[in-house]
Design a protein around this motif. Structure first.
Motif, PDB file in Angstrom:
ATOM      1  N   ALA A  29       0.837  -1.209   0.000  1.00 30.42           N
ATOM      2  CA  ALA A  29       0.000   0.000   0.000  1.00 30.42           C
ATOM      3  C   ALA A  29       0.870   1.257   0.000  1.00 30.42           C
ATOM      4  O   ALA A  29       0.578   2.231  -0.724  1.00 30.42           O
ATOM      5  CB  ALA A  29      -0.921  -0.014   1.211  1.00 30.42           C
ATOM      6  N   ILE A  30       1.925   1.239   0.785  1.00 31.86           N
ATOM      7  CA  ILE A  30       2.807   2.416   0.848  1.00 31.86           C
ATOM      8  C   ILE A  30       3.468   2.657  -0.510  1.00 31.86           C
ATOM      9  O   ILE A  30       3.540   3.799  -1.005  1.00 31.86           O
ATOM     10  CB  ILE A  30       3.853   2.229   1.960  1.00 31.86           C
ATOM     11  CG1 ILE A  30       3.176   2.232   3.338  1.00 31.86           C
ATOM     12  CG2 ILE A  30       4.909   3.313   1.889  1.00 31.86           C
ATOM     13  CD1 ILE A  30       4.095   1.881   4.483  1.00 31.86           C
ATOM     14  N   ILE A  31       3.978   1.567  -1.130  1.00 31.04           N
ATOM     15  CA  ILE A  31       4.635   1.708  -2.438  1.00 31.04           C
ATOM     16  C   ILE A  31       3.644   2.200  -3.490  1.00 31.04           C
ATOM     17  O   ILE A  31       3.940   3.116  -4.279  1.00 31.04           O
ATOM     18  CB  ILE A  31       5.253   0.354  -2.856  1.00 31.04           C
ATOM     19  CG1 ILE A  31       6.400  -0.025  -1.917  1.00 31.04           C
ATOM     20  CG2 ILE A  31       5.763   0.419  -4.293  1.00 31.04           C
ATOM     21  CD1 ILE A  31       6.967  -1.411  -2.134  1.00 31.04           C
ATOM     22  N   GLY A  32       2.428   1.598  -3.488  1.00 34.27           N
ATOM     23  CA  GLY A  32       1.403   2.032  -4.454  1.00 34.27           C
ATOM     24  C   GLY A  32       0.971   3.460  -4.223  1.00 34.27           C
ATOM     25  O   GLY A  32       0.740   4.221  -5.183  1.00 34.27           O
ATOM     26  N   ASP A  33       0.847   3.847  -2.970  1.00 34.44           N
ATOM     27  CA  ASP A  33       0.432   5.208  -2.635  1.00 34.44           C
ATOM     28  C   ASP A  33       1.473   6.217  -3.087  1.00 34.44           C
ATOM     29  O   ASP A  33       1.151   7.299  -3.602  1.00 34.44           O
ATOM     30  CB  ASP A  33       0.209   5.293  -1.124  1.00 34.44           C
ATOM     31  CG  ASP A  33      -0.716   6.444  -0.751  1.00 34.44           C
ATOM     32  OD1 ASP A  33      -1.259   7.095  -1.672  1.00 34.44           O
ATOM     33  OD2 ASP A  33      -0.893   6.683   0.461  1.00 34.44           O
ATOM     34  N   LEU A  34       2.777   5.856  -2.906  1.00 33.16           N
ATOM     35  CA  LEU A  34       3.841   6.759  -3.334  1.00 33.16           C
ATOM     36  C   LEU A  34       3.891   6.905  -4.860  1.00 33.16           C
ATOM     37  O   LEU A  34       4.261   7.956  -5.384  1.00 33.16           O
ATOM     38  CB  LEU A  34       5.193   6.257  -2.819  1.00 33.16           C
ATOM     39  CG  LEU A  34       5.394   6.313  -1.290  1.00 33.16           C
ATOM     40  CD1 LEU A  34       6.715   5.672  -0.891  1.00 33.16           C
ATOM     41  CD2 LEU A  34       5.338   7.771  -0.805  1.00 33.16           C
ATOM     42  N   LYS A  35       3.508   5.855  -5.567  1.00 39.93           N
ATOM     43  CA  LYS A  35       3.516   5.900  -7.034  1.00 39.93           C
ATOM     44  C   LYS A  35       2.214   6.456  -7.621  1.00 39.93           C
ATOM     45  O   LYS A  35       2.061   6.541  -8.832  1.00 39.93           O
ATOM     46  CB  LYS A  35       3.754   4.503  -7.596  1.00 39.93           C
ATOM     47  CG  LYS A  35       5.182   4.009  -7.350  1.00 39.93           C
ATOM     48  CD  LYS A  35       5.425   2.664  -8.016  1.00 39.93           C
ATOM     49  CE  LYS A  35       6.858   2.216  -7.852  1.00 39.93           C
ATOM     50  NZ  LYS A  35       7.106   0.932  -8.541  1.00 39.93           N
ATOM     51  N   GLY A  36       1.257   6.772  -6.776  1.00 36.88           N
ATOM     52  CA  GLY A  36      -0.001   7.370  -7.247  1.00 36.88           C
ATOM     53  C   GLY A  36      -1.057   6.355  -7.633  1.00 36.88           C
ATOM     54  O   GLY A  36      -2.072   6.717  -8.210  1.00 36.88           O
ATOM     55  N   VAL A  37      -0.839   5.108  -7.327  1.00 37.71           N
ATOM     56  CA  VAL A  37      -1.844   4.074  -7.621  1.00 37.71           C
ATOM     57  C   VAL A  37      -2.134   3.301  -6.333  1.00 37.71           C
ATOM     58  O   VAL A  37      -1.797   2.129  -6.200  1.00 37.71           O
ATOM     59  CB  VAL A  37      -1.355   3.130  -8.742  1.00 37.71           C
ATOM     60  CG1 VAL A  37      -1.453   3.785 -10.089  1.00 37.71           C
ATOM     61  CG2 VAL A  37       0.100   2.676  -8.479  1.00 37.71           C
TER      62      VAL A  37
END
Length: 552
Positions: A29-37
Motif C-alpha cells: 500500500a505504501i509503495i502504491g500510494d507513493l507511485k499514485g496508484v
C-alpha cells in the motif's frame, strides 16, 4: 505451563503468518500510494492504514489469549471471529462488493480447517457468508454508506449483487469442503503412516529382541569385510565391547575366516579357533551365510557361531575315559599273562644268584637281565596304577613329610647328580585325607621328571600357598623345558620323549589328582624350565577333619 507451551507451538506460527501478511499489505500500500496508484479509494486512506496498524495490536491480543483462554478450540474460534470482522471492514473500505480483498475470507476458512476440523470449518465458512452478505445487503439498501460513491448514487443492479453473493457463498463452502477433504485425507495418511511406522518399530524391536536373546553369536558383515552389527551373545563369547568391534575388519577377530570364505570347498559349518581379549583360546562352531537385500542382491554376510570350547573339552575327557577304560581292561589281562612268567623268571634268577660262581655265570650279563626284569616290573606297576587306584587305605597325609621322603629317595636314583640342588620354600605343613602311596607316587613322578630335565647344574624349587577353595604346591625346575608341540601330549598314556621312559608318570599323576577332585597344570618354556602345579581341593582337608572327628 506445559499446556500453554504446547498450544503456543501450534498457534504461534498462525499469529506470525498473519502479521507477515499484514506487513506485506502495508508495504504494498505504501509503495502504491507513493507511485499514485493506491490499492484503496482516496477517501479510505486513513481507515486502511489504521486497520493495518490495528492488526498488529490484534496479534499481541492473540498472544495474550494463549494464556487467558485455556482451550485451543475456543482460542481459534475467537481469532476466526475477529479475523472475519477485520476482513469485512477491509472489504467495506476498499470497495465493498467490488473489493479484491474478499479473497482473505478463504484464508480464514483454510486455517480453520487445520485447527477446527470439518465441522468447525463449515461454521467459519457460514460466518464469512453471513458477514459478507450483510455487508452487501446493507450497502444495497443504503444502510451503509460506501466510501467510494455518493449515498444516492449506488451503481449496481440487484442481479449483480445477488450473483456476487452467490458466487462467494458457493466458493466459501466449496473451499471449506475441499480443504476439509484434503486435510482429512492427509490426517488419515499420517495416521496410517504412524501405524505402519509403529508396526515397523514393533517388528524391528521384536527382531532385535530375538537377535539379542539367542545364545548364538550373530555378526553381520558388509562387502568390505567390516562388522556392521553384533549381538549380545557374540560380545559375551569373544569378550570384546561393542565399541571395540563395530566397523572393525572381521578377519582381525577371526583370522582363518578369510581363508575359509574364499576356499574352493564351501562348507556350511566349520570350526575356528580365536583368541579372546584375556588371551584365552576358544573353539567356535561357525556358519557363514550371504546377507541379501530386498532385491535379492548380496550386500554382505551373516556369521553365526557358538562356543564349543567346553563341548570339545568334554569330548576330550570322554575320549580319555574311554582310553582309560581300555587300558584298565588291558591291564587286567596283561597282569595275568605277564606276572606269572615274570614271577617264574624272578625266582629262577634268585636261585642262579646263589650259584653264580659254581655255574660260571657272567656277572655283567646277569646284571643286564636283572635290570631288564626290574624295568618290566616297574612298567607293570605303573600300568596297573594308571588303570586303577593303588591298594592301600586313605589316611591323613602330611605333604611336607612325603616330600622329604621322596627327595631323600630320589638322591639315590641313577638320574640324580651333584649339579642338582633343591630349594624347598613350602610354608607350613599341609595335611589332608588321601592315599599316601598315590600322593608319594605323584611327587616322585614330578620330581623325577624335574631332575631328568637338568643336564649339568640346576635348581628344583618347591613352593606352596593357600587358596580360597584349597591349596596348591608348585614344583619348578630350570632344565631343558618342553617343546610347545609336546606340551598338549604330556598327559597322554605312553607319550614320552625319553629313551627309557614309559610315558605313564604324568598320566598317573593326572588320574590321581582328578580322583581327589583336584587338577594338575604344566607351564613350560623350552630352554628355561618347567613348572608343574598341583591343585588340591578344600574337601580333602574337610574329609581329614571328619575322619578325625569320627575316630574321637
Amino acid at each position: 505451563m506445559k499446556n500453554i507451551a504446547l498450544r503456543s507451538t501450534k498457534i504461534f506460527p498462525l499469529i506470525v503468518t498473519r502479521a507477515a501478511l499484514v506487513s506485506f499489505l502495508l508495504l504494498s500500500a505504501i509503495i502504491g500510494d507513493l507511485k499514485g496508484v493506491p490499492p484503496f479509494p482516496p477517501s479510505a486512506r486513513f481507515p486502511f492504514y489504521l486497520l493495518l496498524f490495528s492488526t498488529y495490536g490484534l496479534s499481541a491480543l492473540y498472544i495474550l489469549l494463549l494464556s487467558l483462554v485455556k482451550t485451543e478450540r475456543i482460542n481459534i474460534y475467537l481469532q476466526c471471529i475477529i479475523d472475519v470482522v477485520v476482513v469485512t471492514y477491509l472489504v467495506y473500505i476498499t470497495g465493498g462488493s467490488t473489493s479484491i480483498y474478499s479473497v482473505f475470507y478463504t484464508l480464514i476458512i483454510i486455517y480453520a480447517v487445520l485447527f477446527l476440523g470439518k465441522g468447525g470449518t463449515f461454521v467459519v465458512a457460514s460466518l464469512c457468508v453471513i458477514f459478507y452478505g450483510l455487508l452487501l445487503d446493507m450497502e444495497y439498501y443504503g444502510l451503509l454508506n460506501p466510501l467510494f460513491i455518493a449515498v444516492d448514487d449506488y451503481p449496481f443492479q440487484t442481479s449483480y449483487v445477488l450473483s456476487r453473493l452467490a458466487t462467494h457463498l458457493l466458493s466459501f463452502y466449496l473451499i471449506a469442503y475441499l480443504a476439509s477433504f484434503v486435510v482429512e485425507r492427509e490426517k488419515k495418511a499420517q495416521t496410517l503412516l504412524a501405524e505402519k511406522e509403529d508396526a515397523f518399530k514393533q517388528l524391528d524391536l521384536l527382531h532385535q529382541s530375538i537377535v539379542e536373546s539367542v545364545n548364538l553369536g550373530i555378526i553381520t558383515i558388509n562387502r568390505s569385510g567390516r562388522i556392521k552389527s553384533i549381538n549380545r551373545a557374540a560380545l559375551e563369547i569373544t569378550g570384546f565391547t561393542f565399541a571395540e568391534v563395530i566397523d572393525r575388519e572381521i578377519y582381525a577377530l577371526f583370522p582363518r575366516l578369510e581363508e575359509i570364505k574364499h576356499s574352493p570347498e564351501k562348507k556350511d559349518r566349520f570350526e575356528l579357533e580365536i583368541g579372546t581379549k584375556e588371551g584365552k583360546v576358544l573353539i567356535l562352531g561357525c556358519s557363514l551365510s550371504p546377507l541379501m537385500d530386498s532385491g535379492g542382491e548380496q550386500i554382505g554376510d551373516i556369521l553365526i557361531f557358538q562356543d564349543l570350547t567346553m563341548i570339545k573339552k568334554m569330548e576330550e575327557e570322554y575320549e580319555k575315559s574311554r582310553k582309560m577304560a581300555l587300558i584298565g581292561e588291558m591291564a587286567a589281562r596283561l597282569a595275568h599273562e605277564i606276572r606269572n612268567p615274570l614271577a617264574t623268571i624272578s625266582g629262577s634268577l634268585q636261585v642262579l644268584r646263589k650259584d653264580m660262581e659254581s655255574l660260571n655265570i657272567d656277572e655283567r650279563l646277569f646284571r643286564i637281565i636283572m635290570r631288564g626284569k626290574e624295568q618290566l616290573e616297574n612298567f607293570m606297576r605303573d600300568f596297573l596304577l594308571l588303570a586303577r587306584p593303588m591298594p592301600g587305605s586313605f589316611s591323613v597325609v602330611s605333604l611336607r613329610e612325603l616330600l622329604n621322603e621322596v627327595l631323600d629317595a630320589l638322591r639315590y636314583n641313577e638320574c640324580w647328580h651333584e649339579g642338582i640342588s633343591v630349594n624347598n620354600l613350602m610354608e607350613g605343613n599341609f595335611s589332608f585325607y588321601a592315599n599316601p602311596s598315590e600322593i608319594r607316587q605323584v611327587l616322585w613322578n614330578i620330581l623325577l621328571n624335574a631332575s631328568q630335565a637338568i643336564a649339568d647344574t640346576g635348581v628344583i624349587t618347591v613352593t606352596s600357598r593357600h587358596l580360597p577353595h584349597g591349596f596348591e604346591i608348585a614344583i619348578c625346575d630350570d632344565g631343558c623345558g618342553i617343546e610347545k608341540k609336546d606340551l598338549k601330549k604330556v598327559f597322554e598314556p605312553f607319550f614320552t620323549t625319553k629313551d627309557r621312559g614309559t610315558g605313564l608318570g604324568l598320566a598317573i599323576t593326572r588320574r590321581v589328582m582328578e580322583d581327589l577332585g583336584g587338577r594338575v597344570e604344566i607351564e613350560s618354556t623350552p630352554g628355561s624350565g618347567t613348572k608343574v602345579t598341583l591343585f588340591f581341593p578344600a574337601k580333602v582337608m574337610e574329609e581329614q577333619k571328619d575322619g578325625a572327628s569320627s575316630r574321637c
